[in-house]
Design a protein around this motif. Structure first.
Motif, mmCIF file in Angstrom:
data_model
loop_
_atom_site.group_PDB
_atom_site.id
_atom_site.type_symbol
_atom_site.label_atom_id
_atom_site.label_comp_id
_atom_site.label_asym_id
_atom_site.label_seq_id
_atom_site.Cartn_x
_atom_site.Cartn_y
_atom_site.Cartn_z
ATOM 1 N N ILE A 7 -11.012 5.879 -6.978
ATOM 2 C CA ILE A 7 -10.148 6.715 -6.143
ATOM 3 C C ILE A 7 -9.789 5.972 -4.860
ATOM 4 C CG2 ILE A 7 -9.955 8.882 -4.861
ATOM 5 C CD1 ILE A 7 -9.916 9.117 -7.998
ATOM 6 N N ASP A 8 -10.754 5.301 -4.266
ATOM 7 C CA ASP A 8 -10.479 4.533 -3.045
ATOM 8 C C ASP A 8 -9.461 3.426 -3.308
ATOM 9 O OD1 ASP A 8 -12.168 6.127 -1.554
ATOM 10 O OD2 ASP A 8 -13.880 4.764 -1.742
ATOM 11 N N LYS A 9 -9.527 2.789 -4.466
ATOM 12 C CA LYS A 9 -8.548 1.752 -4.830
ATOM 13 C C LYS A 9 -7.156 2.365 -4.995
ATOM 14 C CE LYS A 9 -10.804 -2.082 -5.012
ATOM 15 N NZ LYS A 9 -10.474 -3.178 -4.116
ATOM 16 N N TYR A 10 -7.088 3.522 -5.659
ATOM 17 C CA TYR A 10 -5.808 4.210 -5.805
ATOM 18 C C TYR A 10 -5.236 4.579 -4.433
ATOM 19 C CZ TYR A 10 -5.821 4.852 -10.892
ATOM 20 O OH TYR A 10 -5.768 4.654 -12.255
ATOM 21 N N ARG A 11 -6.101 5.026 -3.532
ATOM 22 C CA ARG A 11 -5.643 5.389 -2.186
ATOM 23 C C ARG A 11 -5.075 4.173 -1.454
ATOM 24 N NH1 ARG A 11 -9.584 9.813 0.592
ATOM 25 N NH2 ARG A 11 -7.979 9.656 2.176
ATOM 26 N N GLN A 12 -5.735 3.032 -1.600
ATOM 27 C CA GLN A 12 -5.234 1.817 -0.963
ATOM 28 C C GLN A 12 -3.866 1.427 -1.529
ATOM 29 O OE1 GLN A 12 -6.438 0.194 1.714
ATOM 30 N NE2 GLN A 12 -7.844 1.916 1.782
ATOM 31 N N LYS A 13 -3.697 1.567 -2.841
ATOM 32 C CA LYS A 13 -2.409 1.271 -3.463
ATOM 33 C C LYS A 13 -1.334 2.236 -2.965
ATOM 34 C CE LYS A 13 -4.193 -0.667 -7.753
ATOM 35 N NZ LYS A 13 -4.275 -0.499 -9.210
ATOM 36 N N LEU A 14 -1.693 3.507 -2.834
ATOM 37 C CA LEU A 14 -0.754 4.500 -2.324
ATOM 38 C C LEU A 14 -0.318 4.161 -0.904
ATOM 39 C CD1 LEU A 14 -2.392 7.785 -3.642
ATOM 40 C CD2 LEU A 14 -0.039 7.053 -4.095
ATOM 41 N N LEU A 15 -1.264 3.789 -0.065
ATOM 42 C CA LEU A 15 -0.939 3.417 1.321
ATOM 43 C C LEU A 15 0.043 2.255 1.351
ATOM 44 C CD1 LEU A 15 -4.493 3.687 2.933
ATOM 45 C CD2 LEU A 15 -2.560 5.225 3.341
ATOM 46 N N ALA A 16 -0.193 1.264 0.524
ATOM 47 C CA ALA A 16 0.685 0.094 0.490
ATOM 48 C C ALA A 16 2.072 0.459 -0.037
ATOM 49 C CB ALA A 16 0.062 -0.998 -0.371
ATOM 50 N N LYS A 17 2.117 1.211 -1.118
ATOM 51 C CA LYS A 17 3.404 1.576 -1.707
ATOM 52 C C LYS A 17 4.233 2.466 -0.787
ATOM 53 C CE LYS A 17 2.052 1.200 -6.543
ATOM 54 N NZ LYS A 17 1.944 1.917 -7.819
ATOM 55 N N MET A 18 3.564 3.344 -0.051
ATOM 56 C CA MET A 18 4.262 4.265 0.840
ATOM 57 C C MET A 18 4.476 3.652 2.230
ATOM 58 S SD MET A 18 4.712 7.037 -1.012
ATOM 59 C CE MET A 18 4.689 8.540 -0.085
ATOM 60 N N GLN A 19 3.931 2.458 2.431
ATOM 61 C CA GLN A 19 4.094 1.711 3.674
ATOM 62 C C GLN A 19 3.599 2.492 4.896
ATOM 63 O OE1 GLN A 19 8.225 0.571 3.740
ATOM 64 N NE2 GLN A 19 8.054 -0.541 1.819
ATOM 65 N N VAL A 20 2.382 3.041 4.761
ATOM 66 C CA VAL A 20 1.743 3.767 5.853
ATOM 67 C C VAL A 20 0.323 3.230 6.034
ATOM 68 C CG1 VAL A 20 3.144 5.853 5.585
ATOM 69 C CG2 VAL A 20 1.022 5.635 4.305
ATOM 70 N N ASN A 21 -0.319 3.635 7.136
ATOM 71 C CA ASN A 21 -1.627 3.072 7.475
ATOM 72 C C ASN A 21 -2.812 4.001 7.253
ATOM 73 O OD1 ASN A 21 -0.497 0.626 8.385
ATOM 74 N ND2 ASN A 21 0.104 1.639 10.286
ATOM 75 N N ASN A 22 -2.552 5.287 7.055
ATOM 76 C CA ASN A 22 -3.671 6.217 6.906
ATOM 77 C C ASN A 22 -3.255 7.417 6.072
ATOM 78 O OD1 ASN A 22 -2.247 7.970 8.698
ATOM 79 N ND2 ASN A 22 -3.126 6.867 10.435
ATOM 80 N N THR A 23 -4.219 8.285 5.779
ATOM 81 C CA THR A 23 -3.963 9.435 4.919
ATOM 82 C C THR A 23 -2.965 10.396 5.545
ATOM 83 O OG1 THR A 23 -6.182 9.226 3.970
ATOM 84 C CG2 THR A 23 -5.066 11.324 3.643
ATOM 85 N N ALA A 24 -3.037 10.578 6.862
ATOM 86 C CA ALA A 24 -2.073 11.465 7.527
ATOM 87 C C ALA A 24 -0.645 10.947 7.326
ATOM 88 C CB ALA A 24 -2.402 11.572 9.011
ATOM 89 N N GLY A 25 -0.462 9.642 7.499
ATOM 90 C CA GLY A 25 0.856 9.046 7.273
ATOM 91 C C GLY A 25 1.279 9.162 5.821
ATOM 92 N N LEU A 26 0.328 8.993 4.927
ATOM 93 C CA LEU A 26 0.595 9.105 3.495
ATOM 94 C C LEU A 26 1.105 10.506 3.153
ATOM 95 C CD1 LEU A 26 0.309 7.741 0.691
ATOM 96 C CD2 LEU A 26 -2.002 8.645 0.635
ATOM 97 N N LEU A 27 0.429 11.517 3.652
ATOM 98 C CA LEU A 27 0.827 12.889 3.364
ATOM 99 C C LEU A 27 2.144 13.254 4.036
ATOM 100 C CD1 LEU A 27 -2.660 14.644 3.504
ATOM 101 C CD2 LEU A 27 -1.356 13.940 1.491
ATOM 102 N N THR A 28 2.363 12.745 5.234
ATOM 103 C CA THR A 28 3.637 12.989 5.922
ATOM 104 C C THR A 28 4.794 12.387 5.144
ATOM 105 O OG1 THR A 28 2.537 13.041 8.074
ATOM 106 C CG2 THR A 28 4.907 12.608 8.079
ATOM 107 N N GLU A 29 4.635 11.166 4.703
ATOM 108 C CA GLU A 29 5.693 10.482 3.945
ATOM 109 C C GLU A 29 5.900 11.150 2.584
ATOM 110 O OE1 GLU A 29 8.635 7.420 3.466
ATOM 111 O OE2 GLU A 29 7.709 8.440 5.158
#
Length: 80
Positions: A50-72
Motif C-alpha cells: 500500500i505504501d508503494k502504491y501511495r508513492q506511485k500515486l503521489l508521483a503520478k498526481m505530481q503532489v507531495n503528500n496525502t492532502a495534496g493527493l486528495l485535493t488533486e
C-alpha cells in the motif's frame, strides 16, 4: 496540475502516467480516511504494498503528500 484524461487508465492504453484500478481503489479508501494498515487489511495486501502504491500515486498526481493527493483527486473528480 494533472490532466484527468492522462491520469485515468483505459485498459487498452495502459501507461506509466495513468492510474490502474488498484490505485483508484486505494485513492478512494484514502478519501474515506483509512490509513495504509487499514487499506492493506481491506485489500488483503501488505502495508508495504500500500505504501508503494501511495508513492506511485503521489508521483503520478505530481503532489507531495496525502492532502495534496486528495485535493488533486477531488479536482479531477476521481473521488467524491
Amino acid at each position: 496540475m494533472v490532466d484527468k484524461n492522462k491520469v485515468l487508465e483505459n485498459k487498452e492504453t495502459a501507461s506509466e502516467d495513468k492510474l490502474c484500478e488498484r490505485e483508484l481503489n486505494i485513492l478512494q479508501l484514502l478519501a474515506k480516511g483509512k490509513n495504509s494498515r487499514q487499506i492493506a487489511a481491506e485489500l488483503c495486501l501488505s502495508k508495504h504494498s500500500i505504501d508503494k502504491y501511495r508513492q506511485k500515486l503521489l508521483a503520478k498526481m505530481q503532489v507531495n503528500n496525502t492532502a495534496g493527493l486528495l485535493t488533486e483527486a477531488k479536482r479531477l473528480t476521481l473521488i467524491d
